[in-house]
Design a protein around this motif. Structure first.
Motif, PDB file in Angstrom:
ATOM      1  N   SER A  99       0.882  -1.164   0.000  1.00  0.00           N
ATOM      2  CA  SER A  99       0.000   0.000   0.000  1.00  0.00           C
ATOM      3  C   SER A  99       0.919   1.212   0.000  1.00  0.00           C
ATOM      4  CB  SER A  99      -0.910   0.023   1.235  1.00  0.00           C
ATOM      5  OG  SER A  99      -0.152   0.283   2.406  1.00  0.00           O
ATOM      6  N   PRO A 100       0.437   2.376  -0.437  1.00  0.00           N
ATOM      7  CA  PRO A 100       1.288   3.565  -0.369  1.00  0.00           C
ATOM      8  C   PRO A 100       1.823   3.832   1.037  1.00  0.00           C
ATOM      9  CG  PRO A 100      -0.566   3.989  -1.803  1.00  0.00           C
ATOM     10  CD  PRO A 100      -0.819   2.642  -1.166  1.00  0.00           C
ATOM     11  N   PHE A 101       1.014   3.574   2.057  1.00  0.00           N
ATOM     12  CA  PHE A 101       1.467   3.778   3.428  1.00  0.00           C
ATOM     13  C   PHE A 101       2.591   2.814   3.778  1.00  0.00           C
ATOM     14  CE2 PHE A 101       1.232   2.752   7.977  1.00  0.00           C
ATOM     15  CZ  PHE A 101       1.409   4.009   8.530  1.00  0.00           C
ATOM     16  N   ALA A 102       2.418   1.530   3.418  1.00  0.00           N
ATOM     17  CA  ALA A 102       3.461   0.533   3.700  1.00  0.00           C
ATOM     18  C   ALA A 102       4.743   0.853   2.939  1.00  0.00           C
ATOM     19  CB  ALA A 102       2.960  -0.859   3.333  1.00  0.00           C
ATOM     20  N   LEU A 103       4.608   1.388   1.741  1.00  0.00           N
ATOM     21  CA  LEU A 103       5.778   1.745   0.942  1.00  0.00           C
ATOM     22  C   LEU A 103       6.630   2.802   1.636  1.00  0.00           C
ATOM     23  CD1 LEU A 103       7.210   1.503  -1.903  1.00  0.00           C
ATOM     24  CD2 LEU A 103       5.785   3.467  -2.573  1.00  0.00           C
ATOM     25  N   ARG A 104       5.983   3.748   2.310  1.00  0.00           N
ATOM     26  CA  ARG A 104       6.696   4.882   2.900  1.00  0.00           C
ATOM     27  C   ARG A 104       7.049   4.691   4.373  1.00  0.00           C
ATOM     28  NH1 ARG A 104       2.533   9.036  -0.146  1.00  0.00           N
ATOM     29  NH2 ARG A 104       3.661   9.116  -2.124  1.00  0.00           N
ATOM     30  N   LEU A 105       6.418   3.748   5.024  1.00  0.00           N
ATOM     31  CA  LEU A 105       6.655   3.560   6.453  1.00  0.00           C
ATOM     32  C   LEU A 105       8.131   3.303   6.790  1.00  0.00           C
ATOM     33  CD1 LEU A 105       5.707   3.225   9.368  1.00  0.00           C
ATOM     34  CD2 LEU A 105       5.054   0.859   8.818  1.00  0.00           C
ATOM     35  N   PRO A 106       8.861   2.443   6.055  1.00  0.00           N
ATOM     36  CA  PRO A 106      10.280   2.250   6.411  1.00  0.00           C
ATOM     37  C   PRO A 106      11.083   3.545   6.393  1.00  0.00           C
ATOM     38  CG  PRO A 106       9.552   0.512   4.934  1.00  0.00           C
ATOM     39  CD  PRO A 106       8.445   1.524   4.973  1.00  0.00           C
ATOM     40  N   SER A 107      10.786   4.443   5.466  1.00  0.00           N
ATOM     41  CA  SER A 107      11.536   5.701   5.410  1.00  0.00           C
ATOM     42  C   SER A 107      11.307   6.525   6.666  1.00  0.00           C
ATOM     43  CB  SER A 107      11.133   6.504   4.168  1.00  0.00           C
ATOM     44  OG  SER A 107      11.577   5.860   2.995  1.00  0.00           O
ATOM     45  N   ALA A 108      10.087   6.552   7.164  1.00  0.00           N
ATOM     46  CA  ALA A 108       9.813   7.288   8.405  1.00  0.00           C
ATOM     47  C   ALA A 108      10.581   6.673   9.573  1.00  0.00           C
ATOM     48  CB  ALA A 108       8.309   7.281   8.691  1.00  0.00           C
ATOM     49  N   VAL A 109      10.652   5.354   9.603  1.00  0.00           N
ATOM     50  CA  VAL A 109      11.415   4.680  10.668  1.00  0.00           C
ATOM     51  C   VAL A 109      12.899   5.017  10.545  1.00  0.00           C
ATOM     52  CG1 VAL A 109      12.111   2.436  11.580  1.00  0.00           C
ATOM     53  CG2 VAL A 109       9.723   2.826  10.900  1.00  0.00           C
ATOM     54  N   PHE A 110      13.418   5.028   9.323  1.00  0.00           N
ATOM     55  CA  PHE A 110      14.846   5.340   9.139  1.00  0.00           C
ATOM     56  C   PHE A 110      15.167   6.784   9.519  1.00  0.00           C
ATOM     57  CE2 PHE A 110      14.821   1.788   5.863  1.00  0.00           C
ATOM     58  CZ  PHE A 110      15.463   0.892   6.710  1.00  0.00           C
ATOM     59  N   VAL A 111      14.213   7.692   9.347  1.00  0.00           N
ATOM     60  CA  VAL A 111      14.420   9.061   9.836  1.00  0.00           C
ATOM     61  C   VAL A 111      14.611   9.038  11.349  1.00  0.00           C
ATOM     62  CG1 VAL A 111      13.267  11.269  10.256  1.00  0.00           C
ATOM     63  CG2 VAL A 111      13.277  10.292   7.965  1.00  0.00           C
TER      64      VAL A 111
END
Length: 533
Positions: A99-111
């Protein structure tokens, strides 16, 4: 362990810095690091699902939503530079689903990881308040709030950059240790340098920046310290070994360099990328204030270093044997950018502002030093509030539906889904036309990004699916070659760029097959038409 820090004393950050010969105070910093990291993740995650997927993120989706053999075949021809990231995202999306949310979630965690590690790094060289301020400053940088909502590897590169720098510092500190211990730490550094560079090849410039930090430190110690020279030697051997191991990967990436042919040559306009876009995205007011704070941070560290040398104490001499915050941050900030610009000027264009995202923690470190130099708590809080206020307009803009390259793909998907739901009995086909600014692909990238809206539609022009081409995108037949595929089709959708406008040609060819235009919609950059018969 470091010297105990209180938040009430008005003394400067640098006078209460911990002993740099001691262990990096991970345990003492862990609570601050976790809180700042959580703040960074939540801030990056906030409304990250709002903006439409755009072309670069669609490339991630296309690469990761295929089988492992198909992904391996693709990386032999294109995007090897992102191969390790794609593999990680393949595992992640296999686990949670796309999902678009799942696609971007790792980037938020890496921040959050990058911010937490920045706190630990700064705490090893300065006081608690400086460390926390640097971590918070990183979270507020417009480039960082952008990368935290981006389904690409930029947030991961920032986290890897801080982690590699921490390992570099830990290995350096083992200079006086037995040889076996030194070898183990520099081996670890070389291994992580290889992993980081395979994740994103531009991180090789960070290894070079560490070399400048090493030379700076040896020079600052007046070149007499044997432990510092041993550490410099350790960095040299680890870097050389990593470079040798990376030769096949580098040659493979160079062989695929045609995929970045869109990068413009270095020009005067590139300096806007360096001073504004690179770390402050499109936020010019934040860039002006941010650079002023960076300069103040450098000046504060220079003054502190001179005072420390003038004191001539045993502690100051011991600290001179280890990389200072100044020697860490300045090469990290400057060397990768200058290296890429020089390579672009003498070889081939390589400079894109977002590719230097991994230097954002160095900017945040210097901003944190500058903020702490204000000394009084109310001034520091006021300055942070002002920074947040400068960041807010860009943050809001980054979370708008069409924030990413004016992409309206989510709106296109919603439109088609809504209209198809209203006509559930229609057998429908679709013609994917050009997509703006990306001639190698078609508007099928919208279907990759929002597959549920297009499920069941007959792609009449499809020749070879993307996963079977060995490339990112599918191949297609001319429309005249597939007229037999319209048998039993009640409705035909056309999704096409508003610039490379296929509407007149497709309308004429479908008219010959008995279709008439039923309805038409114009969205940002995309025209959507439905034909019926």
């Amino acid at each position: 362990m470091g010297e105990r820090v209180t938040m009430t004393t008005p003394t400067t950050t640098l006078r209460r810095a911990p002993d740099q010969t001691a262990r990096i105070p991970v345990r003492a910093s862990v609570r601050d690091a976790l809180l700042v990291g959580l703040f960074g993740t939540l801030l990056a995650l906030a409304w990250s699902w709002q903006p439409s997927i755009w072309f670069d993120e669609a490339a991630t989706v296309s690469a990761t939503m295929r089988s492992w053999p198909e992904l391996g075949r693709m990386l032999l021809s294109i995007d090897a530079v992102h191969g390790l990231y794609y593999a990680g995202m393949h595992l992640w999306l296999d686990l949670v689903g796309y999902s678009p949310f799942a696609l971007r979630l790792p980037s938020a965690v890496f921040v959050g990881v990058a911010a937490a590690l920045t706190v630990i790094l700064v705490r090893s060289r300065a006081g608690r308040r400086t460390a926390v301020l640097a971590g918070v400053a990183l979270c507020l940088l417009p480039r960082v709030t952008w990368m935290g909502a981006e389904g690409r590897s930029y947030a991961l590169t920032a986290a890897l950059a801080v982690a590699l720098t921490l390992i570099f510092l830990a290995a350096w500190r083992r200079g006086p240790a037995p040889r076996r211990i030194r070898v183990l730490w520099w081996t670890l550094y070389g291994v992580i340098a290889v992993v980081a560079t395979v994740t994103f090849i531009y991180l090789a410039f960070l290894v070079g920046a560490h070399g400048l930090t090493a030379l700076w430190t040896v020079w600052a110690g007046r070149r007499r310290d044997r432990a510092a020279r041993a550490s410099l030697f350790g960095w040299g051997l680890a870097s050389l070994a990593a470079a040798v191991l990376l030769v096949p990967f580098a040659l493979g990436v160079v062989g695929q360099s045609g995929q970045v042919s869109w990068i413009a040559p270095i020009s005067w306009g590139s300096w806007n990328g360096v001073f504004v876009t690179q770390w402050f995205y499109l936020n010019r007011p934040f860039a002006l204030v941010g650079w002023a704070l960076v300069i103040v941070g450098v000046a504060a560290l220079v003054v502190a270093a001179r005072r420390s040398r003038a004191a001539g104490s045993e502690t100051s001499r011991a600290q001179a044997r280890n990389p200072s915050l100044l020697a860490i941050a300045v090469p990290w900030l400057a060397a990768p950018t200058l290296g890429v610009i020089v390579a672009s000027a003498i070889a081939t264009p390589l400079y894109s502002p977002r590719y230097l995202t991994f230097s954002a923690p160095a900017v945040a470190i210097l901003i944190g030093v500058a903020l702490d130099a204000l000394r009084r708590r109310w001034l520091i809080v006021s300055a942070l509030v002002a920074l947040a206020g400068l960041a807010a307009p860009q943050f809001v803009a980054q979370r708008q539906p069409e924030a990413k390259q004016n992409s309206s793909w989510s709106e296109v998907a919603d439109l088609i889904s809504r209209e198809r739901t209203a006509r559930p009995d229609d057998t429908a086909a679709i013609i994917y036309g050009p997509v703006r600014q990306h001639p190698a692909a078609t508007t099928r990238v919208i279907a990759y990004s929002y597959p549920h809206a297009f499920e069941g539609l007959i792609d009449v022009k499809l020749k070879t699916p993307a996963a079977q081409t060995g490339g990112l995108w599918e191949t297609r037949y001319p429309l005249d070659d597939v007229t037999d595929r319209f048998g039993g089709v009640d409705a035909v959708w056309l999704v096409t760029s508003d610039k490379q406008d296929w509407r007149p040609g497709v309308t004429g060819k479908l008219s010959a097959l008995g279709y008439t235009l039923d309805e038409e919609w114009s969205l940002t950059g995309v025209n959507v038409l439905r034909y019926v018969r």
